[in-house]
Design an enzyme around this catalytic site. Structure first.
Site, PDB file in Angstrom:
ATOM      1  CE1 TYR A  14      -3.915  -2.265   0.548  1.00 13.03           C
ATOM      2  CE2 TYR A  14      -2.287  -3.221   2.294  1.00 13.03           C
ATOM      3  CZ  TYR A  14      -3.549  -3.286   1.523  1.00 13.03           C
ATOM      4  OH  TYR A  14      -4.443  -4.399   1.717  1.00 13.03           O
ATOM      5  CG  HIS A  19      -6.773   5.070   1.424  1.00 12.91           C
ATOM      6  ND1 HIS A  19      -7.763   6.120   1.573  1.00 12.91           N
ATOM      7  CD2 HIS A  19      -7.614   3.869   1.974  1.00 12.91           C
ATOM      8  CE1 HIS A  19      -8.732   5.880   2.003  1.00 12.91           C
ATOM      9  NE2 HIS A  19      -8.616   4.303   2.467  1.00 12.91           N
ATOM     10  CG  ASN A  70     -11.744   0.517   6.763  1.00 11.72           C
ATOM     11  OD1 ASN A  70     -11.268   1.489   6.013  1.00 11.72           O
ATOM     12  ND2 ASN A  70     -12.271  -0.289   6.239  1.00 11.72           N
ATOM     13  CG  ASP A  95      -7.259   9.294   1.552  1.00 13.54           C
ATOM     14  OD1 ASP A  95      -7.025   8.856   2.643  1.00 13.54           O
ATOM     15  OD2 ASP A  95      -7.994   8.647   0.496  1.00 13.54           O
ATOM     16  CG  ASN A 116     -14.640   3.574   5.801  1.00 11.43           C
ATOM     17  OD1 ASN A 116     -15.784   3.936   5.915  1.00 11.43           O
ATOM     18  ND2 ASN A 116     -14.390   2.668   4.717  1.00 11.43           N
TER      19      ASN A 116
END
Length: 206
Positions: A14, A19, A70, A95, A116
């Protein structure tokens, strides 16, 4: 003590995602102000530092929650309770799809607007923390939002992305002094957002 939390997802998979721009901002702040070594605490990678502001030196805990986006609130809430800070002493970099790529806005309070990580933090510390919203643009269709934010930044986006990260770090004393309006203005002055055609941005032709 001010807590600065950059939001993202842990792991190499990631690392360059849109994100993860909050993680990128945290890393740049740590470099710019020569924070101490990173260590594991509060379900996060944290480092500590001190930044000179117009009101004197401010101690900062810089954190990158490792709980996945999250569940970011679990980490931020744990740190906030440990240091007994108010929500106004928490700044969250994240973001923002509702801002064009490279745009930047400070906001205190309000809802999660579909983010989230922000929703999770609200559940732990209430809504009145400060949000440093970093624009990554909207793909144009709701069903494309997830692949958009979990996609990597394009190489052509590097100039505005690095300029924004640098500006967020360089102007930080204004935010730490409590002047979010001045901070926002200085970030935008140092890193003017590029002009994109929405259609080009939606197709990734940046």
């Amino acid at each position: 003590m001010i807590i600065i939390a950059g939001l993202g997802n842990p792991g190499a998979k990631y690392e360059k995602n849109r994100h993860n721009i909050g993680f990128m901002a945290a890393d740049e702040i740590g470099r710019r102000w020569r924070f101490g070594p990173s260590r594991a605490k509060f379900q996060s990678v944290v480092s500590e530092g001190e930044v000179e502001t117009a009101n004197g030196a401010v101690r900062v805990l810089l954190m990158k929650p490792q709980t996945f986006m999250n569940e970011s609130g679990r980490a931020v809430g744990e740190a906030a309770r440990f240091y007994k800070v108010t929500p106004q002493d928490i700044i969250v970099f994240h973001d923002e799809i509702d801002l064009a790529p490279g745009r930047f806005r400070m906001k205190t309070g309000g809802g999660a607007a579909g983010q989230n990580g922000i929703r999770s933090i609200i559940s732990q510390v209430g809504a009145d923390f400060r949000r440093a919203r970093m624009g990554v643009g909207h793909p144009g269709e709701k069903h494309l939002v997830m692949p958009h934010v979990l996609g990597d930044f394009h190489k052509a986006e590097s100039p505005w992305l690095q300029a924004l990260l640098n500006a967020c770090a360089d102007a930080l004393p204004f935010a730490l002094a409590g002047d979010d309006e001045r901070y926002q203005g200085e970030v935008l002055r140092l890193a003017p957002a590029p002009k994109f055609s929405p259609r080009q941005a939606a197709r990734g032709e940046l």
